[in-house]
Design an enzyme around this catalytic site. Sequence first.
Site, PDB file in Angstrom:
ATOM      1  N   ASN A 171       0.799  -1.235   0.000  1.00  0.00           N
ATOM      2  CA  ASN A 171       0.000   0.000   0.000  1.00  0.00           C
ATOM      3  C   ASN A 171       0.829   1.281   0.000  1.00  0.00           C
ATOM      4  OD1 ASN A 171       0.754  -0.632   2.567  1.00  0.00           O
ATOM      5  ND2 ASN A 171      -1.216  -0.183   3.510  1.00  0.00           N
ATOM      6  N   GLU A 269       4.358  -3.952  12.345  1.00  0.00           N
ATOM      7  CA  GLU A 269       3.369  -2.893  12.082  1.00  0.00           C
ATOM      8  C   GLU A 269       2.223  -3.554  11.345  1.00  0.00           C
ATOM      9  OE1 GLU A 269       3.575  -0.039  13.327  1.00  0.00           O
ATOM     10  OE2 GLU A 269       5.687   0.010  13.885  1.00  0.00           O
ATOM     11  N   CYS A 303      -3.286   1.123   6.712  1.00  0.00           N
ATOM     12  CA  CYS A 303      -3.406   0.620   8.078  1.00  0.00           C
ATOM     13  C   CYS A 303      -3.965   1.693   8.998  1.00  0.00           C
ATOM     14  CB  CYS A 303      -2.043   0.165   8.573  1.00  0.00           C
ATOM     15  SG  CYS A 303      -0.808   1.460   8.432  1.00  0.00           S
ATOM     16  N   GLU A 478       8.025   2.562  15.016  1.00  0.00           N
ATOM     17  CA  GLU A 478       8.938   3.037  13.987  1.00  0.00           C
ATOM     18  C   GLU A 478       9.003   4.553  14.072  1.00  0.00           C
ATOM     19  OE1 GLU A 478       7.475   1.123  10.402  1.00  0.00           O
ATOM     20  OE2 GLU A 478       8.759  -0.585  10.867  1.00  0.00           O
TER      21      GLU A 478
HETATM   22  P1  NDP Z   1       0.296  -9.105   3.777  1.00  0.00           P
HETATM   23  O1  NDP Z   1       0.371  -9.377   5.208  1.00  0.00           O
HETATM   24  O2  NDP Z   1      -0.456 -10.027   2.907  1.00  0.00           O
HETATM   25  O3  NDP Z   1       1.757  -9.006   3.136  1.00  0.00           O
HETATM   26  C1  NDP Z   1       2.776  -8.195   3.683  1.00  0.00           C
HETATM   27  C2  NDP Z   1       4.102  -8.721   3.237  1.00  0.00           C
HETATM   28  O4  NDP Z   1       4.297 -10.024   3.810  1.00  0.00           O
HETATM   29  C3  NDP Z   1       4.205  -8.908   1.718  1.00  0.00           C
HETATM   30  O5  NDP Z   1       5.514  -8.602   1.291  1.00  0.00           O
HETATM   31  C4  NDP Z   1       3.932 -10.390   1.571  1.00  0.00           C
HETATM   32  O6  NDP Z   1       4.445 -10.953   0.380  1.00  0.00           O
HETATM   33  C5  NDP Z   1       4.655 -10.923   2.790  1.00  0.00           C
HETATM   34  N1  NDP Z   1       4.289 -12.287   3.179  1.00  0.00           N
HETATM   35  C6  NDP Z   1       3.244 -13.033   2.746  1.00  0.00           C
HETATM   36  N2  NDP Z   1       3.290 -14.259   3.310  1.00  0.00           N
HETATM   37  C7  NDP Z   1       4.373 -14.288   4.120  1.00  0.00           C
HETATM   38  C8  NDP Z   1       4.952 -15.265   4.973  1.00  0.00           C
HETATM   39  N3  NDP Z   1       4.425 -16.468   5.124  1.00  0.00           N
HETATM   40  N4  NDP Z   1       6.061 -14.943   5.658  1.00  0.00           N
HETATM   41  C9  NDP Z   1       6.614 -13.709   5.542  1.00  0.00           C
HETATM   42  N5  NDP Z   1       6.124 -12.747   4.721  1.00  0.00           N
HETATM   43  C10 NDP Z   1       5.007 -13.028   4.031  1.00  0.00           C
HETATM   44  O7  NDP Z   1      -0.231  -7.636   3.686  1.00  0.00           O
HETATM   45  P2  NDP Z   1      -0.554  -6.816   2.381  1.00  0.00           P
HETATM   46  O8  NDP Z   1       0.651  -6.669   1.516  1.00  0.00           O
HETATM   47  O9  NDP Z   1      -1.781  -7.425   1.805  1.00  0.00           O
HETATM   48  O10 NDP Z   1      -0.842  -5.381   3.006  1.00  0.00           O
HETATM   49  C11 NDP Z   1      -2.031  -5.067   3.567  1.00  0.00           C
HETATM   50  C12 NDP Z   1      -2.022  -5.247   5.072  1.00  0.00           C
HETATM   51  O11 NDP Z   1      -0.933  -4.574   5.648  1.00  0.00           O
HETATM   52  C13 NDP Z   1      -3.237  -4.658   5.728  1.00  0.00           C
HETATM   53  O12 NDP Z   1      -3.858  -5.594   6.547  1.00  0.00           O
HETATM   54  C14 NDP Z   1      -2.724  -3.480   6.556  1.00  0.00           C
HETATM   55  O13 NDP Z   1      -3.437  -3.231   7.702  1.00  0.00           O
HETATM   56  C15 NDP Z   1      -1.332  -3.837   6.808  1.00  0.00           C
HETATM   57  N6  NDP Z   1      -0.500  -2.650   6.909  1.00  0.00           N
HETATM   58  C16 NDP Z   1      -0.095  -2.203   8.138  1.00  0.00           C
HETATM   59  C17 NDP Z   1       0.659  -1.064   8.266  1.00  0.00           C
HETATM   60  C18 NDP Z   1       1.128  -0.588   9.598  1.00  0.00           C
HETATM   61  O14 NDP Z   1       2.070   0.175   9.658  1.00  0.00           O
HETATM   62  N7  NDP Z   1       0.524  -0.971  10.700  1.00  0.00           N
HETATM   63  C19 NDP Z   1       1.054  -0.277   7.102  1.00  0.00           C
HETATM   64  C20 NDP Z   1       0.596  -0.827   5.868  1.00  0.00           C
HETATM   65  C21 NDP Z   1      -0.151  -1.981   5.800  1.00  0.00           C
HETATM   66  P3  NDP Z   1       3.490 -11.058  -0.909  1.00  0.00           P
HETATM   67  O15 NDP Z   1       3.383  -9.682  -1.425  1.00  0.00           O
HETATM   68  O16 NDP Z   1       4.154 -11.980  -1.835  1.00  0.00           O
HETATM   69  O17 NDP Z   1       2.177 -11.616  -0.417  1.00  0.00           O
END
Ligand code: NDP
Length: 509
Positions: A171, A269, A303, A478
């Site tokens: 995002n 996060e 988020c 962070e």
């Molecule tokens: P995901 O949790 O699906 O993915 C985040 C990252 O984790 C991606 O790079 C993903 O790879 C990777 N990932 C997936 N599976 C694994 C695994 N088994 N082990 C380690 N890493 C893995 O989130 P999204 O990318 O869909 O982002 C949206 C989510 O992120 C929302 O729920 C949002 O709330 C949260 N978010 C939180 C923030 C915060 O600061 N609190 C900021 C921004 C977002 P891949 O892309 O290949 O799936």
Amino acid sequence: MNAPIRFDTKLLDAALAAIRRDHALFIDGKLVNSADGRVLERISPAHGVLVTRCQQAGIAETEMAIAAARAAFDSGVWSRIKGADRAAVLLKVADMIEANAEEIALLDCLEAGKPIAQARVEIAGSADIWRYAAALARDLHGESYNTLGEAALGVVVREPVGVVSIITPWNFPFLIVAQKLPFALAAGCTCVVKPSEFTSASTLVLGEMLAKAGLPAGVVNIIAGLGSEIGPMMTSDARVDMVSFTGSTIVGKGAVRASADTLKKVSMELGGKNPQVIFADCDWDAAIDAVLFGAFFNAGECCNAGSRILVQKSMAAEFVAKLVARSRDVTVGDPLDENTRVGAMITAKHQSQVQNHITQAVKDGAKIACGGTAPAMATGMFLEPTILTELRPEMAVALEEVFGPVLSVLTFETHEEAIALANSTIYGLSASVWSMNVDTCLQIARHVHAGTVWINTFMDGFSELPFGGYKQSGLGRELGRHSVKDYTEEKTIHFHSEARTSWWMPQKR
Ligand code: NDP
């Protein structure tokens, strides 16, 4: 329904001409292609055309990246140099981010579907964070105790934690890596970075800047790939000392579990369901603008989205009517158009999940005050800004993270009720309170369980201010002056001087 969205093909052609389309992995200081020839092809979610091709890392490339980061850390080539020298590299990177800002913004805009004007602000903010981290690199220090008696001097030093796996979501591709990487580098760590499979290009471009800025080979390694395939290795490998993850709560919990066997340090996060608490005595126009911004900024894929408002009952009907009227002016459209406020959703799958949330909410008794459907579009995944009313606090849409342009409206009568509603989810990332009464503002700010509470504003951010969540929104913080410390271990060095007097064994004479 808003007017049908039209695309200007000239904008897209110009954008495609201004970006690098093919991106290699960055491992041990070199641009590397994947051994098995796999490539992540990204179709722009707004335009439906192929915009980038990134080499796709598998286990072999992850192994290379972790090995390079480990060797670079153990060699001391980065971990043992002066803070001022580390700061000099970080400052050069910040300059290069600014010099390449338009290309980076276009990459994030095309891959994530986010509005170009917003992407530019994110890249400028990222450069600012790299500069802030550079300042902290020079200021990192421990403590000393000169109060332990004549024979003792205690010195507590900070040392880099080691190899950090950094995993980021789609995002805010460039901004979120900026919230982690420069702080890890400022502390002297080495890193393996994995961006989201949907938005890898801008992070891979960063690799080239790091090399040009003089970062030694192996200190940062960037691998694009599938989280399900390479994430488990990045979070469990014994050569990795820390995992810094931003993403969904469910995947974050899995990353913590994977890291538990080797007891890595973790920084998480995660998601949010952030309330804006609105009292009748507030500045209505400002609150309405902030509510629209909080709910629909980045198409709600944030988020920090202010995805639910808690409105004082006496004002609710009139406030929501004004909000709905104003929401019709929110421009949904081509992310490349400077005037667009809401761009495309990240994937068709995600868009349908968001629509399922809306459908379920209606089945549960919610009323759609506006939006709820996709606008008329030639291509792309878009959703109209949606406001849901007549909700009960226990309904799923009022409690769960929707991650789309969907605002839930709840009402309250007393301050206590507002606080209870604000604290009623598993999340605790951020919140806001709107009132002209300073006592009201402080009461809400003190009692809402959230890492950030804004008073009479929403989602303002500064590099100096810590960011992170209570409860299931995360672990750690962070940004802010302590963020570099999160990437360190504390070591106590106890000097003893003079003859030892506190003998454990009886002394023979
Ligand atoms: P995901 O949790 O699906 O993915 C985040 C990252 O984790 C991606 O790079 C993903 O790879 C990777 N990932 C997936 N599976 C694994 C695994 N088994 N082990 C380690 N890493 C893995 O989130 P999204 O990318 O869909 O982002 C949206 C989510 O992120 C929302 O729920 C949002 O709330 C949260 N978010 C939180 C923030 C915060 O600061 N609190 C900021 C921004 C977002 P891949 O892309 O290949 O799936």
